[in-house]
Structures are given as structure tokens and as C-alpha cells.
Scaffold this motif. Structure first.
Motif, short mmCIF file in Angstrom:
data_model
loop_
_atom_site.label_atom_id
_atom_site.label_comp_id
_atom_site.label_asym_id
_atom_site.label_seq_id
_atom_site.Cartn_x
_atom_site.Cartn_y
_atom_site.Cartn_z
N LEU A 1 37.76 35.41 51.98
CA LEU A 1 38.81 36.01 52.79
C LEU A 1 38.38 36.09 54.25
CD1 LEU A 1 39.40 37.03 49.82
CD2 LEU A 1 40.62 38.91 50.93
N GLN B 1 45.82 49.37 41.67
CA GLN B 1 45.52 48.91 43.00
C GLN B 1 46.22 49.78 44.03
OE1 GLN B 1 46.56 44.74 42.69
NE2 GLN B 1 44.40 44.23 42.54
N GLU C 1 36.12 49.82 41.08
CA GLU C 1 37.17 49.89 40.06
C GLU C 1 36.73 49.35 38.70
OE1 GLU C 1 41.21 48.72 42.08
OE2 GLU C 1 39.61 47.42 42.83
N PHE D 1 46.50 38.96 51.90
CA PHE D 1 46.23 40.21 51.21
C PHE D 1 46.22 41.37 52.20
CE2 PHE D 1 44.89 38.53 47.13
CZ PHE D 1 44.48 37.25 47.44
N ARG E 1 51.27 34.51 48.06
CA ARG E 1 50.94 33.08 48.24
C ARG E 1 52.00 32.44 49.11
NH1 ARG E 1 50.46 33.99 43.04
NH2 ARG E 1 52.29 32.75 42.50
N GLY F 1 44.51 39.59 42.98
CA GLY F 1 43.78 40.07 44.13
C GLY F 1 42.32 40.32 43.80
N PHE G 1 33.43 38.14 54.57
CA PHE G 1 33.25 37.69 53.20
C PHE G 1 32.37 36.46 53.10
CE2 PHE G 1 36.05 40.09 50.36
CZ PHE G 1 36.75 40.84 51.29
N TYR H 1 44.30 40.18 55.44
CA TYR H 1 43.35 39.09 55.32
C TYR H 1 44.07 37.83 54.84
CZ TYR H 1 39.46 42.43 55.59
OH TYR H 1 38.57 43.39 56.00
N GLN I 1 43.35 34.08 52.78
CA GLN I 1 42.43 33.35 51.93
C GLN I 1 42.98 31.94 51.70
OE1 GLN I 1 41.98 34.52 47.77
NE2 GLN I 1 39.82 33.97 47.80
N ILE J 1 40.28 48.71 48.95
CA ILE J 1 41.05 48.21 47.82
C ILE J 1 42.05 47.18 48.33
CG2 ILE J 1 42.53 48.80 45.89
CD1 ILE J 1 39.71 49.98 45.73
N PHE J 2 42.09 46.03 47.66
CA PHE J 2 42.99 44.94 48.02
C PHE J 2 44.19 44.88 47.09
CE2 PHE J 2 40.80 42.38 51.21
CZ PHE J 2 39.55 42.95 51.19
N GLY J 3 45.29 44.39 47.64
CA GLY J 3 46.46 44.12 46.82
C GLY J 3 46.31 42.78 46.11
N SER J 4 47.35 42.40 45.38
CA SER J 4 47.30 41.16 44.60
C SER J 4 47.68 39.93 45.41
CB SER J 4 48.20 41.28 43.37
OG SER J 4 49.52 41.63 43.76
#
Lengths: 113, 117
Positions: free
Chosen positions: A43, A2, B59, A88, A108, B42, B108, A35, A37, A102-105
Motif C-alpha cells: 500500500l 473493521q 485483530e 483503502f 477496486r 482489506g 509498507f 491508501y 494498492q 484499521i483498514f477497510g475492505s
């Protein structure tokens, strides 16, 4: 792998406190976006900061960008219960197709009443 | 405006079945993408499109096909469903590249929750 990685993975704070989350990325970027969520939802875009900007504000949100360290931070001031969500960061590398975001993880965030 | 509409919202498939996840946007956006989101993770980019007739891999493209015959629609096809494809799928769209700020914000859909048994 990522492009963006958020830190911390989870954050729990008291309502009214400030929440800070960080994002690191690997390659040169055009801009970086944050973003939100809410659980079970899609998102929602919060804020965009361009690569030539260092700081940006939107309401209770403050975003900083340090391109030398390839990192960004999102600060939410005076947190509210409604801020409970996952956050994110998203990046587009400078030399890739415009829509390859590309998004990160994610981080929370939980706000305790 | 409806924004980005995904159908169905929920779907259960048996291993080996095929299906198409629908995505439509009414904002005249050039750019559309499909992501999958697994628990606690993610979003991972599956495929994307920069305009009608143009698609490219993200990906994690294996096991998925896309096409973009119109600006509005960007369906995602699962060729032969596998349990590893159990996930929540999100479609996103955007105007694309803006000279002033680079890549523009993405909108989205609400997601499709897919379970493969």
C-alpha cells in the motif's frame, strides 16, 4: 469487525471521468487516511485528513470528512489508466494505541481506456 | 533509503511447519505493524509494536508471535502453519503519533505471499 468500510466495493469508469469512493467508520477518530494498492504490491499513502478538517486536496485527489456522519469520500478527478488500483481508507480510533490502524475492505477501481 | 524490507517474497510451507517472516525498516520508525490480506479483502491487523521491547495484539493474533528487540526489526513467527494462514503478509512502519495530525502515514513493505499446503 473493521473500523472502516469502503463503498462501492468495485467501480469501473471511463478514462477522463471522475471517480468517487466512500468510507464509513464506527468510532471517533484522530484522522483518516487513504491508501492505494496496485495489484500485487504494498500500500502507498495518498492523503491524510485530520478530524478537525472538512476537506483536503492533493493534486487530482480531493478528500472530504464528515465526522457527524462518520464518513469520508475520496474523489479522483480526470481519471487515468494508471489510477487503476484498490483504494483503502484507514483509521485510528481516538482512544486506542497510535499504531493500531484499521483498514477497510477497499474499493477496486478500474479505468477503461 | 530502502524503506520497509520484507523477506522472503514467496514461501510455501507444509501444515505444522514453523517459520519467521522478516521485516526491517531503516527510517528509525517507532511504530511497526503486521497485516494479512486475503483475496478481495482489506488488511487485518495481526500484531503491532509501539517501540523496541513493546508489542501488542491486533485483530487476528492467534497462531502468530512477534518480538521487537531493536527499532529496525519486527519479525513475525508462525508457530505451526495451517492452511488458514495462506495469505499475503504486509509489514508497515510509521513515526507514530504527531501532535499536529495524529497518527502519521504508514510505509509498507512489498509483502510476503505465503501458501500453506
Amino acid at each position: 469487525s473493521q473500523q472502516g468500510e469502503e463503498d462501492p466495493q468495485a467501480l469501473s469508469i471511463q478514462e477522463g471521468e471522475n471517480a468517487t469512493m466512500n468510507c464509513s467508520y464506527k468510532t471517533s477518530i484522530n484522522n483518516l487516511q487513504w491508501y492505494r494498492q496496485n495489484s500485487g504490491r504494498g500500500l502507498v499513502h495518498l492523503i491524510l485528513i485530520r478530524s478537525n478538517e472538512r476537506e483536503k486536496h492533493s493534486g487530482r485527489l480531493r478528500v472530504t470528512l464528515d465526522t457527524s456522519k462518520k464518513s469520508s469520500s475520496l474523489l479522483i478527478t480526470a481519471s487515468r489508466a494508471a489510477d487503476t488500483a484498490s483504494y483503502f481508507c484507514a483509521t485510528k480510533t481516538r482512544y486506542s494505541s497510535a499504531s493500531k490502524i484499521i483498514f477497510g475492505s477497499g474499493t477496486r477501481l478500474s479505468i477503461r481506456p | 533509503n530502502a524503506g520497509v524490507t520484507q523477506t522472503p517474497k514467496f514461501q510455501v510451507l507444509k501444515t505444522g511447519q514453523s517459520m519467521t517472516l522478516q521485516c526491517a525498516q531503516d527510517m528509525n520508525h517507532e511504530y511497526m505493524s503486521w497485516y494479512r490480506q486475503d483475496p478481495g479483502m482489506g488488511l487485518r491487523l495481526i500484531h503491532y509494536s509501539v517501540g523496541a521491547g513493546i508489542t501488542d495484539q491486533g485483530e487476528v493474533p492467534n497462531g502468530y508471535n512477534v518480538s521487537r528487540s531493536t527499532t529496525e526489526d519486527f519479525p513475525l513467527r508462525l508457530l505451526s502453519a495451517a492452511p488458514s494462514q495462506t495469505s499475503v503478509y504486509f509489514c508497515a512502519s510509521s513515526y507514530g503519533y504527531d501532535r499536529g495530525q495524529g497518527y502519521t502515514e504508514a510505509f509498507f513493505g512489498q509483502g510476503t505471499r505465503l501458501t500453506v499446503v
